[in-house]
Design an enzyme around this catalytic site. Sequence first.
Site, short mmCIF file in Angstrom:
data_model
loop_
_atom_site.label_atom_id
_atom_site.label_comp_id
_atom_site.label_asym_id
_atom_site.label_seq_id
_atom_site.Cartn_x
_atom_site.Cartn_y
_atom_site.Cartn_z
N LYS A 22 0.84 -1.20 0.00
CA LYS A 22 0.00 0.00 0.00
C LYS A 22 0.88 1.26 0.00
CE LYS A 22 -3.81 -2.27 2.49
NZ LYS A 22 -4.67 -2.21 3.70
N TYR A 62 -12.23 -2.94 -3.18
CA TYR A 62 -12.77 -2.98 -1.82
C TYR A 62 -14.29 -2.98 -1.82
CZ TYR A 62 -8.15 -2.29 0.36
OH TYR A 62 -6.86 -2.45 0.81
N PHE A 70 -15.28 3.28 7.41
CA PHE A 70 -13.90 3.63 7.04
C PHE A 70 -13.65 3.57 5.54
CE2 PHE A 70 -14.00 -0.93 8.10
CZ PHE A 70 -13.42 -1.50 6.97
N ARG A 98 -1.72 -14.65 3.57
CA ARG A 98 -2.45 -13.95 4.64
C ARG A 98 -1.72 -14.11 5.97
NH1 ARG A 98 -6.90 -10.52 3.85
NH2 ARG A 98 -7.80 -11.26 5.80
N ASN A 125 -1.65 -0.27 7.50
CA ASN A 125 -1.12 -1.62 7.74
C ASN A 125 -0.30 -2.16 6.57
OD1 ASN A 125 -3.21 -2.22 6.03
ND2 ASN A 125 -4.34 -3.55 7.47
N HIS A 128 -1.63 -5.58 1.44
CA HIS A 128 -2.89 -6.27 1.17
C HIS A 128 -2.60 -7.68 0.67
CE1 HIS A 128 -6.80 -7.29 -0.56
NE2 HIS A 128 -6.11 -7.75 -1.58
N GLU A 139 -9.09 -10.47 -8.05
CA GLU A 139 -8.19 -9.33 -7.84
C GLU A 139 -7.06 -9.31 -8.88
OE1 GLU A 139 -9.06 -8.70 -3.07
OE2 GLU A 139 -7.13 -9.56 -3.67
#
Length: 162
Positions: A22, A62, A70, A98, A125, A128, A139
């Site tokens: 990110k 998303y 958010f 993950r 964070n 992704h 994706e």
Amino acid sequence: LSTTNESGAMSKNAERTYIMVKPDGVQRGLVGNIISRFEKRGYQLCGLKMRTASRELLEEHYGDLKSKPFFPGLVNFMMSGPVVSMVWQGKDVVKQGRSMLGETDPLKSKPGSIRGDFCIDMGKNVCHGSDSVDTANEEIKMWFKDDEVMDYKLTAYKDIYE
Ligand code: UDP
Ligand code: MG
């Protein structure tokens, strides 16, 4: 997806996931470290590019979070600078990816995971990772053109898999 293994049989080791650094991860110089973790684990890099994503792409990416409070902040932050998009391939790579990332909340992430090592707040964070094989395939299609995802034989394959 149809890669063959050493004995010429169809391989289950061709699972793919979408991993993204990110804007905060790019700014903080974490691109190399994150790539390195997947490389060292034995996963195969099949796609890599940098870009500043459009609102349209991020709202699709998303899409399942559209109703969350958010969401607008998340999309605006994700558009604020370039991201590094990757496709990684290998056995169980979606679930393992993950686990290598850590929990959504960095404060709940174990040391040794990317989020557990490098960040504190949920909205910063740094990375992704797709949450299922189906999501991963969607994706990868969103973020890469077909000819940007490489199909090639890993020469170290026999040293990674038994
Ligand atoms: N997020 C946030 N606040 C929350 C939940 C999520 O800012 O309460 C952000 C966070 O950056 C997360 C992203 O939204 O990585 C997507 O949320 P998701 O639940 O899909 O988490 P992930 O799959 O990234 O772990
Ligand atoms: Mg998610």
